[in-house]
Design a protein around this motif. Structure first.
Motif, PDB file in Angstrom:
ATOM      1  N   LYS A   1     -10.527   0.417   4.251  1.00  0.00           N
ATOM      2  CA  LYS A   1     -10.666   0.622   2.811  1.00  0.00           C
ATOM      3  C   LYS A   1      -9.273   0.675   2.179  1.00  0.00           C
ATOM      4  CE  LYS A   1     -13.972   1.382   0.847  1.00  0.00           C
ATOM      5  NZ  LYS A   1     -14.925   0.448   0.208  1.00  0.00           N
ATOM      6  N   SER A   2      -9.220   0.346   0.914  1.00  0.00           N
ATOM      7  CA  SER A   2      -8.029   0.568   0.072  1.00  0.00           C
ATOM      8  C   SER A   2      -6.738  -0.022   0.614  1.00  0.00           C
ATOM      9  CB  SER A   2      -7.854   2.067  -0.194  1.00  0.00           C
ATOM     10  OG  SER A   2      -8.986   2.569  -0.851  1.00  0.00           O
ATOM     11  N   MET A   3      -6.827  -1.172   1.272  1.00  0.00           N
ATOM     12  CA  MET A   3      -5.602  -1.864   1.680  1.00  0.00           C
ATOM     13  C   MET A   3      -4.938  -2.417   0.431  1.00  0.00           C
ATOM     14  SD  MET A   3      -4.666  -2.247   4.984  1.00  0.00           S
ATOM     15  CE  MET A   3      -3.921  -3.852   5.120  1.00  0.00           C
ATOM     16  N   ARG A   4      -3.707  -2.018   0.214  1.00  0.00           N
ATOM     17  CA  ARG A   4      -2.991  -2.482  -0.975  1.00  0.00           C
ATOM     18  C   ARG A   4      -1.504  -2.476  -0.716  1.00  0.00           C
ATOM     19  NH1 ARG A   4      -4.339  -5.134  -5.633  1.00  0.00           N
ATOM     20  NH2 ARG A   4      -2.585  -4.986  -7.051  1.00  0.00           N
ATOM     21  N   THR A   5      -0.849  -3.560  -1.088  1.00  0.00           N
ATOM     22  CA  THR A   5       0.609  -3.626  -1.095  1.00  0.00           C
ATOM     23  C   THR A   5       1.049  -3.553  -2.546  1.00  0.00           C
ATOM     24  OG1 THR A   5       0.651  -5.003   0.897  1.00  0.00           O
ATOM     25  CG2 THR A   5       2.623  -5.017  -0.487  1.00  0.00           C
ATOM     26  N   SER A   6       2.039  -2.743  -2.811  1.00  0.00           N
ATOM     27  CA  SER A   6       2.591  -2.659  -4.162  1.00  0.00           C
ATOM     28  C   SER A   6       3.015  -4.050  -4.621  1.00  0.00           C
ATOM     29  CB  SER A   6       3.797  -1.722  -4.171  1.00  0.00           C
ATOM     30  OG  SER A   6       4.535  -1.870  -5.363  1.00  0.00           O
ATOM     31  N   SER A   7       2.766  -4.353  -5.884  1.00  0.00           N
ATOM     32  CA  SER A   7       3.138  -5.670  -6.412  1.00  0.00           C
ATOM     33  C   SER A   7       4.643  -5.918  -6.319  1.00  0.00           C
ATOM     34  CB  SER A   7       2.664  -5.814  -7.859  1.00  0.00           C
ATOM     35  OG  SER A   7       3.208  -4.786  -8.666  1.00  0.00           O
TER      36      SER A   7
ATOM     37  N   LYS B   1     -12.498  12.272   1.207  1.00  0.00           N
ATOM     38  CA  LYS B   1     -13.639  12.696   2.026  1.00  0.00           C
ATOM     39  C   LYS B   1     -13.208  12.810   3.492  1.00  0.00           C
ATOM     40  CE  LYS B   1     -17.229  11.246  -1.037  1.00  0.00           C
ATOM     41  NZ  LYS B   1     -18.424  10.485  -1.258  1.00  0.00           N
ATOM     42  N   PRO B   2     -13.830  13.723   4.227  1.00  0.00           N
ATOM     43  CA  PRO B   2     -13.389  13.975   5.609  1.00  0.00           C
ATOM     44  C   PRO B   2     -13.511  12.784   6.554  1.00  0.00           C
ATOM     45  CG  PRO B   2     -15.330  15.295   5.053  1.00  0.00           C
ATOM     46  CD  PRO B   2     -14.897  14.609   3.801  1.00  0.00           C
ATOM     47  N   GLU B   3     -14.406  11.852   6.268  1.00  0.00           N
ATOM     48  CA  GLU B   3     -14.567  10.695   7.159  1.00  0.00           C
ATOM     49  C   GLU B   3     -13.517   9.614   6.918  1.00  0.00           C
ATOM     50  OE1 GLU B   3     -17.478   9.993   3.701  1.00  0.00           O
ATOM     51  OE2 GLU B   3     -16.784  11.701   4.842  1.00  0.00           O
ATOM     52  N   ILE B   4     -12.604   9.872   5.983  1.00  0.00           N
ATOM     53  CA  ILE B   4     -11.580   8.883   5.641  1.00  0.00           C
ATOM     54  C   ILE B   4     -10.194   9.398   6.001  1.00  0.00           C
ATOM     55  CG2 ILE B   4     -10.456   7.650   3.733  1.00  0.00           C
ATOM     56  CD1 ILE B   4     -13.195   7.519   2.369  1.00  0.00           C
ATOM     57  N   THR B   5      -9.427   8.556   6.673  1.00  0.00           N
ATOM     58  CA  THR B   5      -8.010   8.816   6.928  1.00  0.00           C
ATOM     59  C   THR B   5      -7.225   7.825   6.100  1.00  0.00           C
ATOM     60  OG1 THR B   5      -8.524   9.458   9.210  1.00  0.00           O
ATOM     61  CG2 THR B   5      -6.202   9.015   8.680  1.00  0.00           C
ATOM     62  N   PHE B   6      -6.284   8.342   5.312  1.00  0.00           N
ATOM     63  CA  PHE B   6      -5.541   7.527   4.364  1.00  0.00           C
ATOM     64  C   PHE B   6      -4.063   7.529   4.737  1.00  0.00           C
ATOM     65  CE2 PHE B   6      -3.301   6.787   0.375  1.00  0.00           C
ATOM     66  CZ  PHE B   6      -3.978   5.679  -0.113  1.00  0.00           C
ATOM     67  N   TRP B   7      -3.476   6.336   4.833  1.00  0.00           N
ATOM     68  CA  TRP B   7      -2.059   6.193   5.174  1.00  0.00           C
ATOM     69  C   TRP B   7      -1.292   5.529   4.043  1.00  0.00           C
ATOM     70  CZ3 TRP B   7      -5.818   4.935   8.847  1.00  0.00           C
ATOM     71  CH2 TRP B   7      -5.802   5.702  10.025  1.00  0.00           C
ATOM     72  N   THR B   8      -0.026   5.858   3.963  1.00  0.00           N
ATOM     73  CA  THR B   8       0.880   5.152   3.063  1.00  0.00           C
ATOM     74  C   THR B   8       2.041   4.605   3.874  1.00  0.00           C
ATOM     75  OG1 THR B   8       1.848   7.306   2.497  1.00  0.00           O
ATOM     76  CG2 THR B   8       0.338   6.337   0.896  1.00  0.00           C
ATOM     77  N   VAL B   9       2.651   3.557   3.334  1.00  0.00           N
ATOM     78  CA  VAL B   9       3.793   2.895   3.964  1.00  0.00           C
ATOM     79  C   VAL B   9       4.996   3.108   3.051  1.00  0.00           C
ATOM     80  CG1 VAL B   9       4.704   0.715   4.859  1.00  0.00           C
ATOM     81  CG2 VAL B   9       2.222   1.126   4.857  1.00  0.00           C
ATOM     82  N   TRP B  10       6.074   3.614   3.635  1.00  0.00           N
ATOM     83  CA  TRP B  10       7.277   3.961   2.879  1.00  0.00           C
ATOM     84  C   TRP B  10       8.502   3.296   3.502  1.00  0.00           C
ATOM     85  CZ3 TRP B  10       6.875   7.200  -1.380  1.00  0.00           C
ATOM     86  CH2 TRP B  10       5.646   7.850  -1.533  1.00  0.00           C
TER      87      TRP B  10
ATOM     88  N   GLY C   1       2.939   0.495   0.221  1.00  0.00           N
ATOM     89  CA  GLY C   1       1.534   0.139   0.325  1.00  0.00           C
ATOM     90  C   GLY C   1       0.700   1.273   0.868  1.00  0.00           C
ATOM     91  N   CYS C   2      -0.598   0.993   1.014  1.00  0.00           N
ATOM     92  CA  CYS C   2      -1.515   2.009   1.527  1.00  0.00           C
ATOM     93  C   CYS C   2      -2.716   1.349   2.173  1.00  0.00           C
ATOM     94  CB  CYS C   2      -1.973   2.939   0.405  1.00  0.00           C
ATOM     95  SG  CYS C   2      -2.920   2.122  -0.909  1.00  0.00           S
ATOM     96  N   GLY C   3      -3.471   2.147   2.896  1.00  0.00           N
ATOM     97  CA  GLY C   3      -4.704   1.699   3.524  1.00  0.00           C
ATOM     98  C   GLY C   3      -5.420   2.875   4.141  1.00  0.00           C
ATOM     99  N   ALA C   4      -6.712   2.694   4.417  1.00  0.00           N
ATOM    100  CA  ALA C   4      -7.513   3.790   4.959  1.00  0.00           C
ATOM    101  C   ALA C   4      -8.525   3.270   5.971  1.00  0.00           C
ATOM    102  CB  ALA C   4      -8.242   4.496   3.817  1.00  0.00           C
ATOM    103  N   LEU C   5      -8.949   4.182   6.825  1.00  0.00           N
ATOM    104  CA  LEU C   5     -10.074   3.943   7.722  1.00  0.00           C
ATOM    105  C   LEU C   5     -11.174   4.924   7.356  1.00  0.00           C
ATOM    106  CD1 LEU C   5      -8.661   3.516  11.361  1.00  0.00           C
ATOM    107  CD2 LEU C   5      -9.563   1.753   9.837  1.00  0.00           C
ATOM    108  N   LYS C   6     -12.367   4.397   7.199  1.00  0.00           N
ATOM    109  CA  LYS C   6     -13.545   5.228   6.934  1.00  0.00           C
ATOM    110  C   LYS C   6     -14.437   5.142   8.159  1.00  0.00           C
ATOM    111  CE  LYS C   6     -17.563   5.677   3.923  1.00  0.00           C
ATOM    112  NZ  LYS C   6     -18.292   5.077   2.795  1.00  0.00           N
TER     113      LYS C   6
END
Length: 153
Positions: free
Chosen positions: A74-80, A43-52, A59-64
């Protein structure tokens, strides 16, 4: 670690988000899972980032954006495979800086109240987040906690 805006197209991000949704379902009843699926993250109100790092998704995370002054993490997650390597810490620092750059005065989040979410709550508290009442469309829920942090005076 390289943090970049992600288009949510790669199989690696699909797998990480599936891991995220499965973990949420494992630890929370269905009505208390507020994790977003891939379509919702587009959705346009969300910016989604990944960490490489070295071509590997960490990992990943977003701002809404909730309004011009308030955003939600939103969606803060570190790969297991990459826990306790500073992925979430680096991404959270990056998102706080981005939220300030955008002029938000407040950044909030919802996370689980169960023991499995304790590391996340400790991370957010270490970055100055404090517990608060439900915000946006959230309702009081014994399986959720809400945290917020002021960014600008």
């Amino acid at each position: 670690m390289n943090i970049k805006i992600d288009d949510l197209q790669s199989s690696a991000i699909h797998a990480l988000l599936q891991e995220h949704l499965q973990s949420m379902a494992l630890h929370s009843p269905p009505e208390s899972v507020h994790a977003l699926d891939i379509e919702a993250l587009r959705k346009p109100e969300i910016t989604f980032w990944t960490v490489w790092e070295n071509g590997e998704l960490l990992g990943c995370g977003a701002l809404k954006e909730l309004d011009s002054q308030h955003a939600e993490i939103k969606s803060m997650r570190t790969s297991s495979l990459h826990l306790r390597k500073g992925v979430a810490k680096n991404l959270l620092k990056y998102m706080l800086e981005e939220a300030s750059r955008r002029g938000y005065s407040r950044l909030s989040l919802e996370t689980g109240s169960m023991e499995a979410f304790e590391p996340a709550r400790k991370l957010y508290a270490a970055f100055g987040f404090t517990y608060c009442e439900p915000f946006a469309d959230y309702l009081e829920d014994p399986h959720s906690v809400f945290m917020t942090r002021r960014l600008l005076d």
